[in-house]
Motif scaffolding. Structure first.
Motif, short mmCIF file in Angstrom:
data_model
loop_
_atom_site.label_atom_id
_atom_site.label_comp_id
_atom_site.label_asym_id
_atom_site.label_seq_id
_atom_site.Cartn_x
_atom_site.Cartn_y
_atom_site.Cartn_z
N ASN A 38 24.11 58.53 6.83
CA ASN A 38 25.26 57.79 7.37
C ASN A 38 24.86 56.99 8.60
O ASN A 38 25.25 55.82 8.75
CB ASN A 38 26.40 58.75 7.73
N GLU A 39 24.07 57.59 9.46
CA GLU A 39 23.67 56.93 10.69
C GLU A 39 22.68 55.79 10.46
O GLU A 39 22.73 54.77 11.16
CB GLU A 39 23.05 57.94 11.66
N LYS B 22 24.01 63.45 7.34
CA LYS B 22 24.19 62.90 8.69
C LYS B 22 23.25 61.71 8.93
O LYS B 22 23.69 60.64 9.36
CB LYS B 22 23.93 63.99 9.72
N ASP C 46 22.10 54.12 7.45
CA ASP C 46 22.43 53.27 6.31
C ASP C 46 21.44 53.45 5.16
O ASP C 46 20.89 52.49 4.63
CB ASP C 46 22.50 51.80 6.74
#
Length: 391
Positions: free
Chosen positions: A84-85, A81, A87
């Motif tokens: 992804n948030e 998580k 980078d």
């Protein structure tokens, strides 16, 4: 200006730097893994996960993959998580142990500045990079700012001359250095140079830089060719070094393998970040080909990366090792962190290529862990007792 000082000065946008000076250097690469990720995420969350936009961050899931506990799996999902948030470059499909993945994917170059929440990020020094180990909590500031504050350490240069005997590996040289100068190099930066390194493989250079942090060095790196020595200089004739072994409780407690020949072992561990490269696997396979390890010995082999595992398959090494009785683990850390994949009982005596032999490192505090080269580990696994490879 010598390479180390020049690289730090450039990263700090200064004309020059001197030992003891406090500086702030621009970071080129930030490293992390699941072994320290829990503390890192907890601290980083307090600052609402701020990240300097230009930061390149590489994280591997290598300490506990596949997840051996519900807690580890939950941590992995949190890493998915956050990566992804924010980078982050997350390697989560068994690509391998952090230091090998960085070597394969990190575009390493001389003088680049690396920081990481791991004690052996100096492995990247094999490429001339300057890599500094931080705690998980300390890593948050570089993540947020893109800079790392440090006090310029003293530097020593170790010159490695001549060629190894045929039964000796770079890992033996690293152990020799820990045993002879461990207290001298603690708290300092170590530059490596000499005729041995001019012809050494990158795997050998990585083996050297990987283990020296166990003496408490600030960083270790191979000097680019034509660069001059800096600081106090230690000379080593590698041609006289014998197979070496570190005994508990520390990697700096080093002696000749000959002193322990015949000591019974029950577990042999080869691979991971310290000795899981293809040349290590080729040496192990050459020792074990057509032979069987004793039934009372467990031999655990961990390729450092999936690329190496694939190459082992292509070269026909994998069936040789399996037929000998070895167990081949998924690419990663293997048993080294003591999380799974081969924990030791109180009765175990393990000879390993891992990086630490403190009590309880791989399971029971009563287990005995001995650190040696891949060749020594393979020979010992075959005979069930510590064995000195013949020249």
């Amino acid at each position: 200006m010598p390479f180390f000082s020049q690289s730090l000065a450039k990263a700090a946008s200064l004309i020059e730097v001197v030992s003891g000076q406090e500086i702030k250097v621009k970071v080129n690469l930030i490293l992390g893994h699941d072994g320290t990720a829990s503390k890192l995420l907890k601290t980083w969350k307090n600052s609402e996960f701020e990240k300097a936009p230009e930061n390149k961050v590489l994280i591997t899931i290598d300490h506990a993959y596949p997840a051996p506990t519900i807690q580890e799996r939950t941590l992995q999902q949190e890493l998915f998580k956050v990566s992804n948030e924010m980078d982050l470059h997350l390697y989560s499909h068994g690509e391998g142990v952090l230091h090998q993945v960085v070597a394969e994917e990190g575009s390493l170059r001389p003088g680049m500045i690396i920081v990481g929440a791991d004690g052996h990020v100096a492995t990247s020094g094999a490429f001339g990079a300057l890599a500094f180990s931080l705690s998980a909590e300390e890593l948050v500031n570089p993540l947020e700012t893109g800079y790392y504050k440090l006090t310029v350490p003293e530097i020593v240069t170790i010159t490695l001359e001549n060629q190894l005997q045929s039964n000796v590996m770079a890992r033996d040289v690293a152990l020799y250095i820990l045993g002879k100068w461990g207290s001298n190099i603690k708290g300092k930066a170590v530059a490596l140079t000499g005729s041995f390194l001019e012809q050494a493989s990158i795997a050998s250079k990585m083996a050297l830089c990987n283990l020296l942090p166990e003496a408490g060095v600030v960083t270790a790196f191979v000097l680019p060719s034509q660069e001059e020595a800096e600081g106090e200089v230690y000379q080593v004739d590698v041609s006289v070094i014998e197979p070496m072994i570190a005994v508990p409780p520390s990697p700096t407690h080093v002696q000749s393998v000959k002193d322990l020949v015949g000591k019974k072992i029950t577990v042999a561990i080869l691979g991971g970040c310290s000795a899981g490269r293809i040349e290590d696997m080729m040496i192990c396979a050459a020792v074990l080909k057509g032979r069987k390890i004793p039934p009372e010995v467990t031999l655990i082999i961990t390729p450092a990366s999936s690329k190496i595992a694939n190459e082992m398959d292509e070269l026909g090494l994998t069936p040789i090792l399996r037929k000998s009785g070895a167990i081949i683990m998924p690419p990663g850390c293997g048993p080294c962190p003591g999380k799974h994949f081969g924990l030791l009982s109180p009765q175990d005596v393990a000879i390993t290529t891992t990086i630490r032999n403190s009590p309880g490192r791989i399971g029971s505090e009563d287990a005995e862990i001995l650190l040696a080269s891949p060749r020594t580990v393979a020979e010992s696994a075959l005979k069930g007792v510590i064995s000195c490879p013949k020249s």
